[in-house]
Design a protein around this motif. Structure first.
Motif, PDB file in Angstrom:
ATOM      1  N   HIS A  59      43.119  10.737  77.621  1.00 59.02           N
ATOM      2  CA  HIS A  59      42.605   9.770  78.344  1.00 59.02           C
ATOM      3  C   HIS A  59      41.155   9.090  78.102  1.00 59.02           C
ATOM      4  CE1 HIS A  59      46.201   9.858  80.539  1.00 59.02           C
ATOM      5  NE2 HIS A  59      46.137  11.514  81.348  1.00 59.02           N
ATOM      6  N   ARG A  60      40.313  10.108  77.559  1.00 58.91           N
ATOM      7  CA  ARG A  60      39.082   9.232  77.246  1.00 58.91           C
ATOM      8  C   ARG A  60      38.938   8.378  75.937  1.00 58.91           C
ATOM      9  NH1 ARG A  60      34.876  12.307  79.830  1.00 58.91           N
ATOM     10  NH2 ARG A  60      35.267  14.204  80.629  1.00 58.91           N
ATOM     11  N   LYS A  61      39.694   8.849  75.124  1.00 56.80           N
ATOM     12  CA  LYS A  61      40.164   7.664  73.838  1.00 56.80           C
ATOM     13  C   LYS A  61      40.707   6.444  74.668  1.00 56.80           C
ATOM     14  CE  LYS A  61      40.013  12.133  70.565  1.00 56.80           C
ATOM     15  NZ  LYS A  61      40.138  12.415  69.194  1.00 56.80           N
ATOM     16  N   ASN A  62      41.632   6.656  75.477  1.00 54.60           N
ATOM     17  CA  ASN A  62      42.216   5.306  75.701  1.00 54.60           C
ATOM     18  C   ASN A  62      42.281   5.090  77.496  1.00 54.60           C
ATOM     19  OD1 ASN A  62      45.088   5.337  72.831  1.00 54.60           O
ATOM     20  ND2 ASN A  62      44.464   7.986  73.987  1.00 54.60           N
ATOM     21  N   ALA A  65      44.246   3.818  79.505  1.00 55.29           N
ATOM     22  CA  ALA A  65      46.095   4.462  80.564  1.00 55.29           C
ATOM     23  C   ALA A  65      45.153   5.384  81.163  1.00 55.29           C
ATOM     24  CB  ALA A  65      46.285   5.622  79.140  1.00 55.29           C
ATOM     25  N   VAL A  66      43.664   5.415  81.523  1.00 56.29           N
ATOM     26  CA  VAL A  66      42.728   6.553  82.585  1.00 56.29           C
ATOM     27  C   VAL A  66      43.566   5.877  84.017  1.00 56.29           C
ATOM     28  CG1 VAL A  66      41.148   7.098  83.496  1.00 56.29           C
ATOM     29  CG2 VAL A  66      41.453   6.362  81.265  1.00 56.29           C
ATOM     30  N   PRO A  67      44.709   7.130  84.299  1.00 51.27           N
ATOM     31  CA  PRO A  67      44.828   7.007  86.065  1.00 51.27           C
ATOM     32  C   PRO A  67      43.383   7.024  86.866  1.00 51.27           C
ATOM     33  CG  PRO A  67      45.869   8.687  84.956  1.00 51.27           C
ATOM     34  CD  PRO A  67      44.854   8.237  83.791  1.00 51.27           C
TER      35      PRO A  67
END
Length: 803
Positions: A59-62, A65-67
């Protein structure tokens, strides 16, 4: 009660203890602390941490896509997130919970952690006060610690000193909790989600999988019978006829025991029993001793416990009271001082709880075996030291435990002047008069005839005996001596074990190894007119150093001289020096001595400067020990340097004791993971290890000195036991540095002990050790340390070697 009933009770007691531990964990909603919970934490947590880390990193890299809830937990380490979530799940693993409740429970734990860290990083001054409050509840439940922290947080927010914490919304908590539960489900396969209910009232629940439920049941069923409460036996223990057979024998329901208590099964299978047959014969002779309970001491002990009498190790039944509350407007220094005193009392009360449990179990065993005759099965550890398998009531137990034991077989005293001599010496030793000559000890007992008779007649009223160093053993002596006098001396049948103790056995053996005439003289290896006292020797040197500093104007040194530094100060640091004692342990032991003396005498000379003062004194004690023990220190260093050679080659160290027992020291490296969160919700008793195949070189080097010395004191005990058997001495109580028998045989046992020591140490054992190491490596080994002029045969004439 017969032996079959006793065997069954040992198993039942072990099962009950195991089940009680499981039930206690369940009742407290702490199943992660149950045995199966600890096993699951160790096995599943490492992989769960990796999976949480991987998903957060994704999620850090995307960012797309972070909730929505994930930024709330960015600041926490993945291992903390995984541990809190997994522990919260395990704590209620046997309870069917709704997905909503389980999710909120997990997220609430994590929110508390984030909130605490936020205060720590943004308001350090306020945090320090909150942290102290939380530390007071370190032994309490997680919820109590959270409440203590929140009191500060909300209180400061109410005053306007900090911003009010924005409580996570229900939606955020459900998002965090369900995400982590799904990670746990897919990674561990331990839980499942099920719809429960009918028609419109169905609810998603989190439940344990059928496979895990079955595993927990089988795990408990298997492990509850593996830890019986080992008790003495009514029948004589089976002789050890192999590494695998003897002691309790093959009894249905009881797990098998081995002669050598070790988890190194590879080494156990490699031992040739015939080579160590003398060791087994010695163990067999010692465990053949028959015992009975000293009913009169048991009666007084029960009375003392029920009446809350503090006598020796018989601690008080109630906690010490905390200092009275201080006024709300007290200044900072007063608050700090009150907090420090409360902390000391709090830690003392925690210690008392384990002491009370030990006393209760000792008294329970005394009651159980009162009026019976029994034996203690024995085994040896990996160095050859002999230990009774039962715990609490044992010949190697505490002062109270030893006082409750009498030899079942008696010996008749026909010549009181000689055959009761060691009974009197034993009595003087128990009282604390063990630094005078043997004749003076006997004379002291005769001079105290009136006091001893008063104790013998009514120990509950006449409490002079409670002043003794070992009051419970001294009470047992008073009963025995009173019976002897009442009987008129001649023809009295004695059953009291009379002990002879070493003068710091570790330094004695190191002095013999290095032929150190100075260490030998200081520890009574060589003959002297009066007993030497190494502890006093070191404390005298400490006082010389203190006096020199005091003359230079050091106020701390002056305060220590006024407080008093004596042999009790230096006893424990000196005692453990040959067994791997360090500067840190030296300070710990001195701190314990200082705390006990302050408590009993209502003293507090250094106040908040006590830590600095204790550090200063422990440094002087360490310096004095090194000055007084130069050659023993060189022997220890040579052993360490020699073993380091093998350590660099990743080889264990193997040596053969003088009695033919092969010792293998093999300490492996383990990567121990211990996760600590800010609120202290750590993996308690659930540290998981990532085993390696590599040796721990530092532990190998640090362990060789105590282990080598222990293997030699074990050899002395074994050889002495064999000689005692030859001479018809059938009743023995053997501790590593204290041997006991009937007073009629004490003189003979002392001769056999000195003979065994002289025979074992006459050969050059360091050279023999070096030769064995040479066969295990091609590397060059350090030169042997320089020897002194001590002749091991001199021990034959030293009556104070063990006295």
């Amino acid at each position: 009660m017969d032996q079959l009933e006793l065997n069954l009770e040992m198993v039942e007691q072990g099962v009950a203890r195991y089940r009680s531990k499981v039930q206690s964990a369940r009742d407290r909603n702490k199943e992660s602390e149950a045995p199966y919970g600890q096993r699951l934490m160790r096995s599943q947590l490492p992989e769960l941490i990796r999976e949480v880390d991987k998903r957060i990193e994704y999620h850090r890299k995307n960012p797309h896509a972070v909730p929505f809830w994930m930024p709330l937990i960015w600041r926490l380490k993945p291992e903390v997130i995984a541990m809190l979530a997994f522990k919260a799940t395990l704590d209620n693993i046997s309870i069917k919970r709704t997905l909503l409740a389980a999710s909120i429970n997990i997220a609430s734990r994590i929110e508390d952690e984030v909130r605490y860290i936020h205060l720590r990083d943004n308001h350090p001054d306020i945090f320090r006060y909150a942290e102290k409050d939380v530390e007071k509840y370190a032994h309490k439940s997680y919820q109590r610690k959270v409440e203590a922290f929140k009191r500060h947080d909300m209180g400061e927010a109410k005053k306007g000193n900090i911003d009010r914490w924005r409580t996570w919304t229900r939606k955020e908590k459900v998002g965090i909790g369900t995400w982590l539960l799904e990670v746990i489900r897919t990674t561990t396969h331990m839980i499942q989600f099920k719809m429960v209910g009918e028609r419109q009232k169905t609810t998603m629940h989190v439940t344990v999988t059928d496979e895990l439920f079955q595993w927990i049941a089988e795990y408990n069923q298997h492990h509850e019978v593996l830890a019986p409460m080992w008790l003495p036996t009514l029948n004589a223990p089976q002789e050890w006829t192999s590494i695998w057979k003897g002691g309790y024998g093959d009894v249905d329901g009881l797990p098998p025991t081995t002669l050598v208590k070790s988890f190194d099964m590879e080494h156990l299978r490699s031992i040739d029993f015939n080579d160590m047959k003398p060791v087994a014969d010695a163990v067999n002779h010692i465990q053949d001793t028959k015992w009975t309970v000293n009913d009169r001491v048991l009666d007084v002990a029960r009375w003392a416990w029920e009446n809350d009498r503090e006598i020796g190790e018989m601690c008080r039944r109630s906690d010490y009271e905390l200092p009275p509350p201080i006024p709300e407007d007290a200044d900072t220094d007063t608050r700090r001082e009150n907090s420090r005193k409360c902390g000391i009392i709090h830690n003392l009360n925690l210690t008392l709880r384990s002491q009370r449990l030990h006393i209760l179990k000792t008294l329970w065993m005394g009651d159980k075996f009162a009026g019976k005759h029994f034996h203690f099965p024995h085994q040896i550890d990996f160095r050859g030291r002999i230990y009774p398998i039962p715990y609490f009531l044992s010949p190697q137990g505490t002062d109270l435990a030893k006082s409750l034991l009498l030899f079942s077989e008696s010996e008749t005293i026909w010549k009181p002047e000689t055959e009761a001599r060691w009974l009197a010496i034993h009595g003087a030793n128990c009282f604390g008069n063990d630094k005078i000559t043997l004749d003076e000890r006997v004379a002291w007992i005769h001079s105290r005839k009136k006091e001893i008779h008063e104790v013998y007649s009514d120990p509950k009223t006449n409490d002079w005996w409670t002043e003794a160093d070992d009051p419970w053993q001294f009470l047992a002596f008073c009963f025995e001596w009173g019976d002897l006098l009442a009987h008129g001396g001649r023809g009295f049948k004695t059953r009291l074990p009379c002990a002879m103790d070493a003068s710091n056995n570790g330094i004695q053996l190191l002095s013999l190894l290095g032929r150190d005439e100075i260490g030998g003289a200081a520890t009574n290896v060589t003959s002297t007119d009066v007993p030497a006292d190494l502890y006093s020797f070191v404390s005298d040197r400490v006082n010389e150093l203190l006096l020199a500093d005091a003359k230079d104007g050091d106020h701390v040194a002056t305060a220590w001289l006024k407080f008093g530094v004596d042999r009790k100060t230096t006893k424990r640091p000196v005692m453990v020096k040959p067994y791997g004692g360090t500067r840190f342990s030296c300070k710990d032991y001195i701190s314990e001595w200082y705390g006990e003396k302050c408590l009993h005498n209502n003293l507090d000379p250094f106040g908040r400067e006590s830590s600095v003062a204790l550090g200063y004194l422990s440094g002087l004690v360490w310096k004095a020990m090194n000055e007084c023990l130069q050659r023993p220190n060189r022997v220890m260093k040579w052993l360490q340097d020699t073993v380091r050679v093998l350590g660099h080659e990743q080889k264990p160290v193997i040596w053969t004791t003088p009695m033919g027992f092969k010792v293998r020291q093999r300490y492996l490296n383990t990567n121990i993971k211990r996760i600590m969160t800010a609120l202290g919700e750590k993996v308690m008793h659930i540290r998981y290890r990532e085993e390696t195949d590599t040796l721990d070189k530092n532990r190998q080097a640090n362990g060789i000195s105590p282990n080598f010395v222990h293997s030699l004191d074990a050899s002395v005990a074994q050889q002495t036991a064999l000689y005692a058997k030859e001479q018809g001495i059938g009743s023995l109580a053997m501790v590593h540095d204290s041997f006991a028998t009937h007073s009629t045989n004490s003189e003979k046992l002392g001769v056999l002990l000195r003979k065994s020591t002289a025979e074992i140490f006459s050969p050059d054992l360091l050279l023999k050790f070096q030769d064995e190491i040479k066969s295990q490596t091609e590397k060059e080994l350090p030169d042997l340390p320089p020897y002194g002029s001590l002749d091991p045969l001199e021990v034959l004439g030293s009556e104070y070697f063990f006295a």
